[in-house]
Design a protein around this motif. Structure first.
Motif, PDB file in Angstrom:
ATOM      1  N   ILE A 120      14.024   9.659   3.581  1.00  0.00           N
ATOM      2  CA  ILE A 120      13.183  10.076   2.451  1.00  0.00           C
ATOM      3  C   ILE A 120      12.467   8.849   1.882  1.00  0.00           C
ATOM      4  O   ILE A 120      11.256   8.876   1.619  1.00  0.00           O
ATOM      5  CB  ILE A 120      14.033  10.772   1.377  1.00  0.00           C
ATOM      6  N   VAL A 121      13.213   7.753   1.713  1.00  0.00           N
ATOM      7  CA  VAL A 121      12.617   6.511   1.231  1.00  0.00           C
ATOM      8  C   VAL A 121      11.612   5.970   2.240  1.00  0.00           C
ATOM      9  O   VAL A 121      10.495   5.571   1.885  1.00  0.00           O
ATOM     10  CB  VAL A 121      13.719   5.468   0.955  1.00  0.00           C
ATOM     11  N   ALA A 122      12.005   5.973   3.515  1.00  0.00           N
ATOM     12  CA  ALA A 122      11.110   5.463   4.557  1.00  0.00           C
ATOM     13  C   ALA A 122       9.834   6.291   4.657  1.00  0.00           C
ATOM     14  O   ALA A 122       8.749   5.754   4.918  1.00  0.00           O
ATOM     15  CB  ALA A 122      11.840   5.460   5.903  1.00  0.00           C
ATOM     16  N   SER A 123       9.949   7.595   4.449  1.00  0.00           N
ATOM     17  CA  SER A 123       8.765   8.458   4.471  1.00  0.00           C
ATOM     18  C   SER A 123       7.817   8.102   3.342  1.00  0.00           C
ATOM     19  O   SER A 123       6.589   8.093   3.520  1.00  0.00           O
ATOM     20  CB  SER A 123       9.183   9.930   4.361  1.00  0.00           C
ATOM     21  N   ALA A 124       8.385   7.800   2.173  1.00  0.00           N
ATOM     22  CA  ALA A 124       7.553   7.404   1.034  1.00  0.00           C
ATOM     23  C   ALA A 124       6.802   6.117   1.330  1.00  0.00           C
ATOM     24  O   ALA A 124       5.615   5.988   1.019  1.00  0.00           O
ATOM     25  CB  ALA A 124       8.425   7.235  -0.208  1.00  0.00           C
ATOM     26  N   VAL A 125       7.474   5.161   1.948  1.00  0.00           N
ATOM     27  CA  VAL A 125       6.828   3.890   2.288  1.00  0.00           C
ATOM     28  C   VAL A 125       5.688   4.119   3.278  1.00  0.00           C
ATOM     29  O   VAL A 125       4.588   3.577   3.118  1.00  0.00           O
ATOM     30  CB  VAL A 125       7.860   2.913   2.885  1.00  0.00           C
ATOM     31  N   GLY A 126       5.943   4.950   4.291  1.00  0.00           N
ATOM     32  CA  GLY A 126       4.917   5.216   5.289  1.00  0.00           C
ATOM     33  C   GLY A 126       3.681   5.866   4.698  1.00  0.00           C
ATOM     34  O   GLY A 126       2.541   5.460   4.999  1.00  0.00           O
ATOM     35  N   ILE A 127       3.877   6.866   3.858  1.00  0.00           N
ATOM     36  CA  ILE A 127       2.740   7.540   3.226  1.00  0.00           C
ATOM     37  C   ILE A 127       1.994   6.587   2.303  1.00  0.00           C
ATOM     38  O   ILE A 127       0.757   6.605   2.225  1.00  0.00           O
ATOM     39  CB  ILE A 127       3.221   8.786   2.455  1.00  0.00           C
ATOM     40  N   ALA A 128       2.726   5.721   1.596  1.00  0.00           N
ATOM     41  CA  ALA A 128       2.081   4.758   0.705  1.00  0.00           C
ATOM     42  C   ALA A 128       1.197   3.794   1.500  1.00  0.00           C
ATOM     43  O   ALA A 128       0.083   3.472   1.092  1.00  0.00           O
ATOM     44  CB  ALA A 128       3.130   3.988  -0.091  1.00  0.00           C
ATOM     45  N   VAL A 129       1.687   3.356   2.655  1.00  0.00           N
ATOM     46  CA  VAL A 129       0.887   2.463   3.504  1.00  0.00           C
ATOM     47  C   VAL A 129      -0.355   3.186   4.012  1.00  0.00           C
ATOM     48  O   VAL A 129      -1.465   2.628   4.002  1.00  0.00           O
ATOM     49  CB  VAL A 129       1.737   1.955   4.683  1.00  0.00           C
ATOM     50  N   LEU A 130      -0.185   4.425   4.449  1.00  0.00           N
ATOM     51  CA  LEU A 130      -1.320   5.200   4.933  1.00  0.00           C
ATOM     52  C   LEU A 130      -2.354   5.410   3.826  1.00  0.00           C
ATOM     53  O   LEU A 130      -3.560   5.196   4.036  1.00  0.00           O
ATOM     54  CB  LEU A 130      -0.839   6.558   5.457  1.00  0.00           C
ATOM     55  N   ALA A 131      -1.891   5.823   2.652  1.00  0.00           N
ATOM     56  CA  ALA A 131      -2.813   6.075   1.541  1.00  0.00           C
ATOM     57  C   ALA A 131      -3.515   4.790   1.103  1.00  0.00           C
ATOM     58  O   ALA A 131      -4.698   4.802   0.756  1.00  0.00           O
ATOM     59  CB  ALA A 131      -2.053   6.693   0.367  1.00  0.00           C
ATOM     60  N   ARG A 132      -2.785   3.678   1.112  1.00  0.00           N
ATOM     61  CA  ARG A 132      -3.394   2.392   0.740  1.00  0.00           C
ATOM     62  C   ARG A 132      -4.478   2.015   1.732  1.00  0.00           C
ATOM     63  O   ARG A 132      -5.538   1.502   1.352  1.00  0.00           O
ATOM     64  CB  ARG A 132      -2.302   1.308   0.699  1.00  0.00           C
ATOM     65  N   HIS A 133      -4.231   2.277   3.012  1.00  0.00           N
ATOM     66  CA  HIS A 133      -5.221   1.942   4.031  1.00  0.00           C
ATOM     67  C   HIS A 133      -6.464   2.814   3.892  1.00  0.00           C
ATOM     68  O   HIS A 133      -7.592   2.325   4.043  1.00  0.00           O
ATOM     69  CB  HIS A 133      -4.615   2.131   5.420  1.00  0.00           C
ATOM     70  N   VAL A 134      -6.274   4.094   3.609  1.00  0.00           N
ATOM     71  CA  VAL A 134      -7.401   5.030   3.542  1.00  0.00           C
ATOM     72  C   VAL A 134      -8.202   4.864   2.256  1.00  0.00           C
ATOM     73  O   VAL A 134      -9.438   4.912   2.273  1.00  0.00           O
ATOM     74  CB  VAL A 134      -6.891   6.484   3.672  1.00  0.00           C
ATOM     75  N   THR A 135      -7.496   4.668   1.130  1.00  0.00           N
ATOM     76  CA  THR A 135      -8.180   4.656  -0.172  1.00  0.00           C
ATOM     77  C   THR A 135      -8.409   3.264  -0.726  1.00  0.00           C
ATOM     78  O   THR A 135      -9.313   3.066  -1.542  1.00  0.00           O
ATOM     79  CB  THR A 135      -7.366   5.441  -1.214  1.00  0.00           C
TER      80      THR A 135
END
Length: 252
Positions: free
Chosen positions: A65-80
């Motif tokens: 759950i924590v790792a999923s949050a980190v992954g989405i945060a990295v993806l969102a940071r890259h996109v936005t």
């Protein structure tokens, strides 16, 4: 049991991995449910070191759950390019109410590789690099071996997003980008096919889910307005159908 069996099989008879020690003399029983191969392989050293099974279970339930949050945060940071948006995306993905109704399904907490697959897709489209294409395929394969459900969903969504984004790729870069994506797709397809073999064998013996069962647990549009019973703001023990309470919350 699944985690401990995989650790035991790897250390004793790796060739018997899917022939778990239940339902004797039936073979291939690990494929009667999601085998959670990635979770089992990653957890095996902990069992060998004598870490208590309940601790391993809890780490493998809450850790992704924590790792999923980190992954989405990295993806969102890259996109936005926006840190606040990436933090919000991570929290939404980590604490989606859907997760709380599936604590008994460890594999359904393992959305770890989904954001990284989309991140690799973005990098492939931006650069046309075969390295990112291979990474994308590898992440899809890891997701398939972590949760077959999510692996299938990911392939459908990733293909759809890729097709739409390719419309905006400049013509002179299109061939390189498509080639890199096809290379990653070949990796994902090969790994998924290999991993599907024991499940295919199991389905020929025990059959598939009935159409009625599939319809019962398929989401309707109204299910996205229903919260889980334990939700303090919106939950009700009398609302919705189990496993179809999918409200993401007002903030999301």
């Amino acid at each position: 049991w699944r985690l401990r069996w995989i650790a035991h099989a790897i250390a004793t008879q790796p060739g018997e991995l899917f022939n778990g020690n239940i339902f004797h003399p039936e073979s291939g029983v690990l494929a009667l449910s999601d085998a959670m191969l990635v979770q089992g392989v990653l957890g095996a050293p902990l069992f060998w070191l004598g870490v208590p099974p309940v601790l391993v279970h809890n780490l493998w339930l809450l850790g992704p759950i924590v790792a999923s949050a980190v992954g989405i945060a990295v993806l969102a940071r890259h996109v936005t390019g926006n840190t606040a948006a990436s933090m919000a995306a991570g929290m939404v993905f980590a604490f989606a109410p859907y997760r709380f109704e599936h604590y008994m399904h460890m594999e359904l907490q393992w959305t770890v590789w989904i954001p990284w697959a989309f991140w690799a897709l973005q990098r492939t489209i931006e650069s046309g690099s075969w390295r990112f294409g291979l990474l994308m395929g590898g992440f899809v394969a890891l997701q398939m071996a972590s949760s077959v459900y999510y692996g299938v969903f990911l392939i459908v969504l990733l293909g759809t997003v890729a097709a739409l984004q390719l419309l905006a790729v400049r013509r002179r870069h299109l061939a390189h980008t498509v080639g890199a994506l096809l290379l990653g797709g070949a990796v994902a397809a090969s790994a998924s096919w290999l991993y599907s073999l024991p499940y295919t064998a199991a389905s020929t013996r025990v059959g598939l889910r009935s159409v009625q069962e599939v319809q019962t647990f398929s989401a309707r549009p109204r299910d996205y307005r229903v919260a889980t019973p334990t939700n303090l703001l919106y939950g009700s023990p009398y609302s919705g159908w189990p496993e179809r309470r999918l409200s993401p919350g007002v903030i999301a």
